[in-house]
Design an enzyme around this catalytic site. Structure first.
Site, PDB file in Angstrom:
ATOM      1  CD  GLU A  67      -2.842  -1.120  -0.139  1.00 52.26           C
ATOM      2  OE1 GLU A  67      -3.142  -0.044  -0.676  1.00 52.26           O
ATOM      3  OE2 GLU A  67      -3.166  -2.219  -0.623  1.00 52.26           O
ATOM      4  CG  HIS A  82     -10.692  -6.680  -7.085  1.00 49.51           C
ATOM      5  ND1 HIS A  82     -10.385  -7.521  -6.043  1.00 49.51           N
ATOM      6  CD2 HIS A  82      -9.719  -5.743  -7.109  1.00 49.51           C
ATOM      7  CE1 HIS A  82      -9.267  -7.117  -5.472  1.00 49.51           C
ATOM      8  NE2 HIS A  82      -8.840  -6.046  -6.094  1.00 49.51           N
TER       9      HIS A  82
HETATM   10 ZN   LIG Z   1      -2.655  -2.461  -4.664  1.00 52.13          ZN
END
Ligand SMILES: [Zn+2]
Length: 649
Positions: A373, A502
């Site tokens: 991240e 997703h």
């Molecule tokens: Zn990522």
């Protein structure tokens, strides 16, 4: 004379058109300047609204988020209309033309206001369904009212349990509570997505997502990369299957040589790293798993982030801004708020506000996730000076690859020793094999997962997969490419892809496939730059200013140039290729080839029709419950179901 006159006329025309062109370019530049100013403000408003909702999911916040998305869509569409004033496709200045091209991509905002409103409502409902889903009635629970959320309950169970029925309860329950409930909404979403793509000039809607890679041969390139790594994956699959058969020795595995999808240590089988202890090649050798040491040293979440930042600083890259530490949400709040826990990184487009949202836990997996991240944040920081439309990675996979690339160094014994998480040990080949197995379980396994998921979505978007066969087509691809089969009968009214975050959130997945290929190319490129000698998996770029400078040079480009230009900076090559990945895993590949001698390493392409839930010690109640459900929903298959029960009883 005539000739002179002609030349003069011609020159005048050139001058006239030249001055017209200059005028057009000047007005285009003015437009871009004002667009950029406004786009910063609009993006900041949008991302604040989304942040507020993701960190406190309520109807009120969801409503505000939807309104903000609609406002942003109106902004994009308004600019898209204005673009038509310029003949920008003929601009010779590539930097300007490329900005126009990016502004012209307004995605689904291109829909009519009414349809866009419906589109964002559906998206918002799908997201809410996913983020608030809970699974109840765990076998053996005394309190039947007790329910479990994905994070951390179900994820932990999938990671740690070796109880077939418990795993099956979580696996099936999560799909019942997410995908199955999304079925109708998803179809409407797909239809609107197709319509938006058509208006944007894509006859087949899957071409829209693929266009971001700016390649004419995108499909064949992705196929080529899958074929390149397939033999390695087949070897890993065969080896893991044999080990799992030992763990679940009283259970029947499919004759088709598929692995039941609920046994691989995660809800989606995208990463198998959590079953390492079941499949470790050398279980008695020291394993590079530092979770215990982290808890011994009383690691905090802050420390995890500090270590990650330290890595970036050691490469001479940028520090996290003060606001990052103040405004990020790094742990799950202890109040009753529902939050979106899936790790995510945020650019608020005002050049100063960058945040991470994740419900961090203290273990090695989260050490890697944190680097991943922060890799996104580093990318944001590197290109924040660019026009808004270029504040993106060279292609979507590059953004994913940066943090992963660093993590390749973070997990090396050399680095873990440097930060005192691993004692000084003499590394031998057995330990290397253990280490590479761990890496393969988390990285290699994602590639066929991503490939099958995205092939499914492309099929839905280009209408090759019809509504009635959504789920069947999904499993067909999973059986073929991933070698996994459903552990319990699936139905046409299920929508198992909807259980993957997703899908309801509409985030393309092929970027992870590609990032898992290119991160090894980047790794090899950087290791060459720092003149690493020895095997690729032992290379560690910590403290390498050369590596940092190449990375920074690439990230600073944002998306202002084609990805091949950015890739060349680090790798010296402009093509995606799986050979760096294979080189990295070379010792493990040799080990698996040896181990698998005399064993079949592939599986049937088709899911096995004969695969039934056969259980030697099966729990009668579960099967009965499944039977009743099938009767309720699938009258048509009663004969088949009865056969199934007959086999079991
Ligand atoms: Zn990522």
């Amino acid at each position: 004379m005539l000739r002179f006159f002609q030349v003069l006329t011609y020159s005048c025309c050139i001058l006239l058109s030249y001055s017209k062109l200059t005028e057009e370019i000047e007005s285009a530049k003015d437009f871009l300047e004002s667009y950029n100013r406004e786009a910063e403000i609009e993006n900041t408003l949008l991302y604040n609204a989304i942040w507020n909702c993701y960190t406190n999911i309520t109807d009120y916040n969801q409503n505000l988020m939807t309104k903000a998305q609609q406002r942003f869509a109106r902004f994009g569409k308004d600019k898209w209309e204005k673009l038509k004033k310029w003949n920008w496709r003929n601009f010779t200045d590539e930097y300007i033309r490329r900005q126009f091209q990016k502004i012209s991509d307004v995605g689904e905002s291109v829909l009519s206001n009414e349809k866009y409103q419906r589109y964002s409502e559906i998206k918002s409902d799908l997201e809410k369904l996913y983020s608030t889903a809970k699974v109840c009635k765990k076998p053996g629970d005394l309190n039947p009212e007790k329910c479990y959320s994905l994070e951390p309950d179900l994820n932990q169970l999938m990671a740690n349990s070796t109880n077939w029925d418990e795993l099956l309860w979580a696996w099936k329950g999560w799909r019942d509570e997410t995908g199955q409930k999304m079925y109708k909404m998803f179809d409407e979403y797909a239809e609107l997505f197709r319509e938006a793509a058509r208006i944007n000039g894509f006859e087949k809607a899957d071409e829209y997502w693929k266009s971001w890679y700016e390649m004419d041969n995108f499909d064949s390139e992705v196929d080529r990369l899958y074929e390149q790594i397939k033999p390695f994956y087949q070897h890993l699959h065969a080896y893991v299957k044999r080990k799992l058969k030992k763990t679940f020795k009283d259970r029947k595995f499919p004759d088709s040589d598929h692995i039941p999808a609920h046994l691989l240590g995660s809800m989606w089988s995208n990463s198998w790293v959590n079953i390492f202890s079941q499949v470790a090649p050398f279980p008695n050798k020291t394993n590079i798993e530092v979770t215990k040491e982290m808890s011994n040293q009383k690691y905090t979440v802050k420390k995890l982030f500090n270590i990650s930042e330290e890595f970036f600083l050691s490469l001479n890259l940028k520090a996290m801004p003060k606001s990052f530490w103040k405004d990020s949400m790094l742990t799950k709040p202890q109040d009753n708020r529902t939050v979106f826990c899936f790790p995510s990184s945020w650019d608020f487009y005002n050049q100063k506000d960058f945040r991470i949202l994740q419900c961090t836990e203290i273990n090695m997996e989260w050490l890697v996730i944190t680097h991943h991240e922060m890799g996104h944040i580093q990318y944001f920081l590197q290109y924040k000076h660019l026009p808004v439309v270029f504040r993106d990675s060279a292609n979507p996979a590059f953004h994913e690859a940066i943090g992963e690339l660093l993590a390749l160094s973070v997990v090396t014994p050399e680095y873990l020793q440097k930060i005192d998480l691993l004692p000084k040990i003499n590394n031998d080949l057995d330990m290397d094999i253990n280490f590479l197995m761990n890496q393969a379980l988390s990285k290699l396994t994602l590639i066929p997962f991503a490939y099958s998921l995205e092939k499914w979505r492309w099929g839905v978007f280009n209408n090759n997969i019809k509504k009635e066969e959504y789920n069947k087509a999904f499993w067909k691809l999973k059986c073929k490419y991933q070698g996994l089969s459903p552990p319990i009968k699936r139905h046409d009214h299920d929508l198992d892809p909807g259980s993957i975050v997703h899908v309801p959130y509409g985030v393309p997945y092929i970027r992870y496939f590609i990032s898992h290929i290119v991160q090894f190319q980047f790794h090899e490129g950087l290791c060459k730059a720092l003149k690493h000698k020895g095997q690729l998996h032992r290379c560690n770029i910590f403290k390498s200013k050369e590596a940092g400078s190449l990375l920074s040079k690439m990230m600073k480009l944002g998306s202002s140039k084609k990805w091949s230009v950015a890739m060349e900076i680090i790798t010296g090559q402009s093509k995606m290729d799986g050979s760096s990945l294979l080189k990295y895993f070379e010792p493990l590949i040799k080990y698996l080839e040896e181990e698998n001698k005399g064993h079949k390493i592939d599986w049937n392409e088709e899911c096995s029709d004969s695969y039934k839930l056969v259980s030697i010690n099966g729990k009668r109640e579960n099967l009965l419950a499944e039977y009743i459900k099938i009767q309720l929903f699938m009258i048509i298959c009663i004969n088949l179901c009865i056969n199934q029960i007959v086999i079991v009883f």
